[in-house]
Motif scaffolding. Structure first.
Motif, short mmCIF file in Angstrom:
data_model
loop_
_atom_site.label_atom_id
_atom_site.label_comp_id
_atom_site.label_asym_id
_atom_site.label_seq_id
_atom_site.Cartn_x
_atom_site.Cartn_y
_atom_site.Cartn_z
N LEU A 285 0.84 -1.19 0.00
CA LEU A 285 0.00 0.00 0.00
C LEU A 285 0.88 1.25 0.00
O LEU A 285 1.97 1.25 0.58
CB LEU A 285 -0.91 0.03 1.23
N PRO A 286 0.41 2.34 -0.62
CA PRO A 286 1.13 3.61 -0.52
C PRO A 286 1.26 4.02 0.94
O PRO A 286 0.41 3.67 1.77
CB PRO A 286 0.24 4.58 -1.30
N SER A 287 2.30 4.77 1.26
CA SER A 287 2.59 5.08 2.66
C SER A 287 1.45 5.84 3.33
O SER A 287 1.12 5.57 4.50
CB SER A 287 3.89 5.86 2.76
N ASP A 288 0.84 6.80 2.62
CA ASP A 288 -0.25 7.56 3.24
C ASP A 288 -1.46 6.67 3.53
O ASP A 288 -2.07 6.75 4.60
CB ASP A 288 -0.68 8.72 2.34
N MET A 289 -1.79 5.81 2.61
CA MET A 289 -2.92 4.90 2.81
C MET A 289 -2.64 3.95 3.97
O MET A 289 -3.54 3.67 4.79
CB MET A 289 -3.21 4.12 1.53
N MET A 290 -1.40 3.49 4.08
CA MET A 290 -1.05 2.61 5.19
C MET A 290 -1.14 3.35 6.52
O MET A 290 -1.59 2.80 7.53
CB MET A 290 0.35 2.04 4.99
N THR A 291 -0.72 4.63 6.53
CA THR A 291 -0.84 5.44 7.74
C THR A 291 -2.28 5.51 8.21
O THR A 291 -2.58 5.33 9.40
CB THR A 291 -0.30 6.86 7.49
N VAL A 292 -3.19 5.75 7.28
CA VAL A 292 -4.60 5.87 7.62
C VAL A 292 -5.16 4.51 8.05
O VAL A 292 -5.94 4.42 9.01
CB VAL A 292 -5.40 6.46 6.44
N LEU A 293 -4.78 3.46 7.36
CA LEU A 293 -5.27 2.13 7.72
C LEU A 293 -4.81 1.75 9.13
O LEU A 293 -5.59 1.25 9.95
CB LEU A 293 -4.79 1.09 6.71
N LYS A 294 -3.54 1.98 9.43
CA LYS A 294 -3.03 1.65 10.77
C LYS A 294 -3.77 2.46 11.84
O LYS A 294 -4.13 1.93 12.90
CB LYS A 294 -1.52 1.92 10.84
N ALA A 295 -3.97 3.75 11.57
CA ALA A 295 -4.70 4.59 12.53
C ALA A 295 -6.13 4.09 12.70
O ALA A 295 -6.67 4.06 13.82
CB ALA A 295 -4.70 6.04 12.08
N GLY A 296 -6.76 3.69 11.59
CA GLY A 296 -8.13 3.19 11.66
C GLY A 296 -8.24 1.89 12.45
O GLY A 296 -9.17 1.71 13.24
N LEU A 297 -7.27 1.00 12.26
CA LEU A 297 -7.28 -0.26 13.01
C LEU A 297 -7.01 -0.03 14.49
O LEU A 297 -7.59 -0.70 15.36
CB LEU A 297 -6.25 -1.22 12.42
N THR A 298 -6.15 0.94 14.80
CA THR A 298 -5.91 1.28 16.20
C THR A 298 -7.18 1.84 16.84
O THR A 298 -7.54 1.47 17.97
CB THR A 298 -4.78 2.32 16.31
N MET A 299 -7.88 2.72 16.11
CA MET A 299 -9.13 3.26 16.63
C MET A 299 -10.18 2.18 16.78
O MET A 299 -10.98 2.19 17.72
CB MET A 299 -9.64 4.36 15.70
N ALA A 300 -10.21 1.21 15.88
CA ALA A 300 -11.15 0.10 16.00
C ALA A 300 -10.89 -0.68 17.28
O ALA A 300 -11.82 -1.05 18.01
CB ALA A 300 -11.03 -0.81 14.78
N HIS A 301 -9.61 -0.90 17.57
CA HIS A 301 -9.25 -1.62 18.80
C HIS A 301 -9.66 -0.82 20.04
O HIS A 301 -10.26 -1.37 20.97
CB HIS A 301 -7.75 -1.89 18.81
N LEU A 302 -9.36 0.48 20.05
CA LEU A 302 -9.67 1.32 21.21
C LEU A 302 -11.17 1.43 21.45
O LEU A 302 -11.62 1.50 22.59
CB LEU A 302 -9.08 2.72 21.02
#
Length: 290
Positions: free
Chosen positions: A54-71
């Motif tokens: 994945l492009p770096s920006d898209m990966m940044t958003v995906l990682k943040a989204g998965l972290t928020m899903a966990h929280l």
């Protein structure tokens, strides 16, 4: 992203407008479900189990989204695309029970490793609850790289302010009140700070006399029905302000504000009641208003 943007820049360096256009074009090319050839659309179309970089920006958003899903216990879910489609808020315009979630917790069906990701089941990424905030951060960073130090960036109601106005005042912003409700004016100074608001009056449908919010609860697969009119979050990151506003909206006034309080998030929630609006404020926001 189906919305507008604006930027107020003090002593704007040359090339600001074209730089902002380039940043937003990049975000759309990577994360717009409405573009068939975007990176997110191509990822959603891959066979399940297929790893792809994945492009770096898209990966940044995906990682943040998965972290928020966990929280948030899955209240915020970056893989909610099929549920969004089910209720007619997706790019296809399709609605109906034939579009059903492939998994009750879609975010758990997305796996990442280094700069690659894959879907473990037939779920679809949808960054509508976080991408605008990311774009605000990206535009702000690009302006700082150009040498701008004092500016206010706005994309679809998500804002970030850096520095001061020419008169030495901060970038004062009045948070929009939900239509038809009387609430105290929330005026905030954006100085190295972002604000995002999620509301049931921004995107919605009316079917059979029923108001259907665009905010989908992943736990039920249906639009929320918790009487939350709006949630406003202040954060240094517009991306995280955007995601937190979405999560709190979906969780509702009790669970959402309790979660925000535990994580020291500055948030305000407006609840619709039979007697009008009721306002809830987290301690973190209350301390900023003192």
């Amino acid at each position: 992203m189906g919305t507008s943007w604006s930027a107020r820049i003090v002593d704007a360096p040359p090339g600001c407008a074209s730089t902002i256009d380039d940043v937003l074009s990049c975000v759309i090319a990577q994360m717009s479900n409405w573009e068939a050839d975007s990176d997110i659309s191509r990822f959603n179309a891959l066979p399940t189990g297929t790893w792809t970089a994945l492009p770096s920006d898209m990966m940044t958003v995906l990682k943040a989204g998965l972290t928020m899903a966990h929280l948030s216990g899955g209240a915020f879910d970056p893989a909610i695309g099929q549920m969004v489609e089910r209720w007619g808020f997706g790019p296809s315009g399709l609605t109906g029970p034939e579009i059903v979630p492939a998994h009750p917790a879609p975010w758990t069906m997305v796996e990442i490793a280094d700069q690659s990701a894959r879907r473990l089941a037939d779920v679809k990424l949808d960054f509508s609850g976080i991408a605008k905030g990311f774009a605000v951060d990206a535009v702000s960073e690009a302006l700082r790289d150009l040498g701008a130090r004092h500016f206010l960036v706005e994309i679809g109601g998500e804002l970030r302010g850096d520095g001061l106005k020419p008169d030495g005042q901060p970038w004062w912003v009045d948070v929009e009140a939900p239509p038809g409700l009387t609430v105290p004016t929330l005026r905030i100074a954006l100085c190295g700070l972002s604000v995002a608001t999620s509301g049931d009056y921004v995107r919605f449908q009316t079917k059979g006399g029923t108001h259907l919010s665009h905010s989908i609860d992943p736990a039920t697969g249906r639009p929320i029905a918790n009487d939350v009119a709006s949630v406003t979050v202040l954060h240094k990151s517009a991306m995280l302000a955007d995601a937190w506003a979405t999560a709190i909206t979906i969780l509702g006034h009790e669970r959402g504000m309790a979660l925000a309080t535990r994580h020291d998030i500055a948030a305000r929630l407006i609840l619709r009641t039979d007697d009008g609006a009721k306002e809830y404020i987290t301690p973190a926001l209350a301390s900023m208003l003192d």
